[in-house]
Design a protein around this motif. Structure first.
Motif, PDB file in Angstrom:
ATOM      1  N   ASP A 180       0.843  -1.198   0.000  1.00  0.00           N
ATOM      2  CA  ASP A 180       0.000   0.000   0.000  1.00  0.00           C
ATOM      3  C   ASP A 180       0.879   1.250   0.000  1.00  0.00           C
ATOM      4  N   ASP A 181       0.329   2.352  -0.490  1.00  0.00           N
ATOM      5  CA  ASP A 181       1.025   3.659  -0.469  1.00  0.00           C
ATOM      6  C   ASP A 181       2.404   3.549  -1.108  1.00  0.00           C
ATOM      7  N   ASP A 203       0.744   5.261  -4.411  1.00  0.00           N
ATOM      8  CA  ASP A 203       0.194   6.177  -3.418  1.00  0.00           C
ATOM      9  C   ASP A 203      -0.574   7.322  -4.078  1.00  0.00           C
ATOM     10  N   GLU A 237      -4.170   4.555  -6.580  1.00  0.00           N
ATOM     11  CA  GLU A 237      -5.065   4.994  -5.510  1.00  0.00           C
ATOM     12  C   GLU A 237      -5.470   6.437  -5.749  1.00  0.00           C
TER      13      GLU A 237
HETATM   14 MG    MG Z   1      -2.973   3.726   0.329  1.00  0.00          MG
END
Ligand code: MG
Ligand code: C2E
Ligand code: MG
Ligand code: MG
Length: 277
Positions: A180-181, A203, A237
């Motif tokens: 994630d990110d 991200d 995202e």
């Molecule tokens: Mg994220």
């Protein structure tokens, strides 16, 4: 005079710090109470295949439901939960709730995509995740293929050897794994290669100023290429605009999550979205 004002300032800061410590204690006890009473709700944000506009997954996003304050965003309590060690209980509540939802939705006849769950780096590092997840999947009779765990790069940085061992255990169980990110954590690319990952999530900070920001374009383009050459899926995202969508498609990013399609929504709204597709 200077001395006096200096002293006042000092008093002011100490009082301020005392207030902060006081608020911290109040907040931790409120959070502990919220965990006991299960005062949380999950919103689900659809994840889209950009080529077909179909829902291919959803991310579970927690909100704290307080009787007087209403819904509290995770950014306002997850950091405190991490510092105080309460994050493990919160993550386990989320895992339990998602697995229970999956099984009940399947029983209701919904054809479900995989559901992504955020696991805090702090919890991940505790070394108990694989056995906890095994136990929870078994308890709900939930198929491990139905969930994806999202961890940040920081889990790799702090202890690469152990992170790799834990991720392998999870992957061998059939659980999907995403970073994630991605791009914010300075992770070493050589570690990435050695980990059993399925997906990188770019991200939101690199997506939000596309197309204006050429640097962000270059970074996103590089992450998409990196994922491609490592054989990983890549998901953007925070896709909010049509122009961002066009950029991502053009660059070969096939999956995205963002307000352009939908924000995180309540269970019923999510199930309606699924049915429309
Ligand atoms: Mg994220
Ligand atoms: P994240 O995992 O990176 O989740 C994505 C966040 O970006 C979510 O915020 C989502 O609502 C928001 N977002 C998605 N698309 C867009 C968009 O197009 N524009 C904008 N401006 N925002 C968008 P949320 O729900 O407030 O969550 C914030 C963070 O809190 C998450 O970031 C995650 O790190 C953490 N979090 C959320 N739920 C959980 C959970 O169940 N457990 C743990 N440990 N952390 C969680
Ligand atoms: Mg996430
Ligand atoms: Mg985030």
């Amino acid at each position: 005079r200077a001395k006096a004002s200096g002293k006042n300032r000092y008093d002011f800061y100490t009082q301020d710090m005392t207030d902060q410590a006081f608020e911290r204690v109040l907040m931790i006890s409120a959070l502990r109470n919220a965990i006991e009473q299960e005062q949380f709700v999950l919103h689900y944000q659809p994840q889209i295949d950009l080529r077909t506009n179909k829902i291919v997954g959803a991310e579970a996003l927690i909100r704290w439901q307080d009787s007087s304050l209403g819904l509290i965003e995770p950014e306002r309590f997850i950091p405190m939960a991490e510092k105080s060690g309460l994050i493990r209980d919160i993550d386990l509540w989320v895992l339990n709730t998602v697995c229970s939802n999956i099984v009940s939705w399947q029983k209701q006849g919904y054809k479900l995509p995989r559901i992504s769950i955020n696991i805090s780096a702090r919890h991940f590092g505790s070394n108990s995740l694989a056995s906890e997840v095994t136990e929870i999947l078994k308890r709900h009779n939930c198929d491990s293929e139905m969930i994806e765990l999202e961890v940040t790069e920081s889990v790799i940085l702090s202890n690469p050897g152990r992170a790799s061992y834990e991720l392998k255990q999870l992957r061998e169980m059939g659980i999907h794994l995403a970073i994630d990110d991605f791009g914010t954590g300075y992770s070493s690319l050589s570690y990435l290669k050695a980990l059993p990952l399925n997906r990188l999530k770019i991200d939101r900070s690199f997506i939000s100023d596309i197309p204006e920001d050429k640097d962000d374009q270059a970074i996103s383009r590089s992450i998409i290429a990196l994922a491609g050459s490592l054989g990983l899926e890549v998901m953007a995202e925070g896709m909010e605009t049509e122009l961002q969508r066009e950029f991502l498609i053009e660059e070969g990013c096939n999956f995205a999550q963002g307000f352009l399609f939908s924000k995180g929504v309540e269970e019923n709204t999510f199930l309606n979205l699924l049915q429309q597709h």
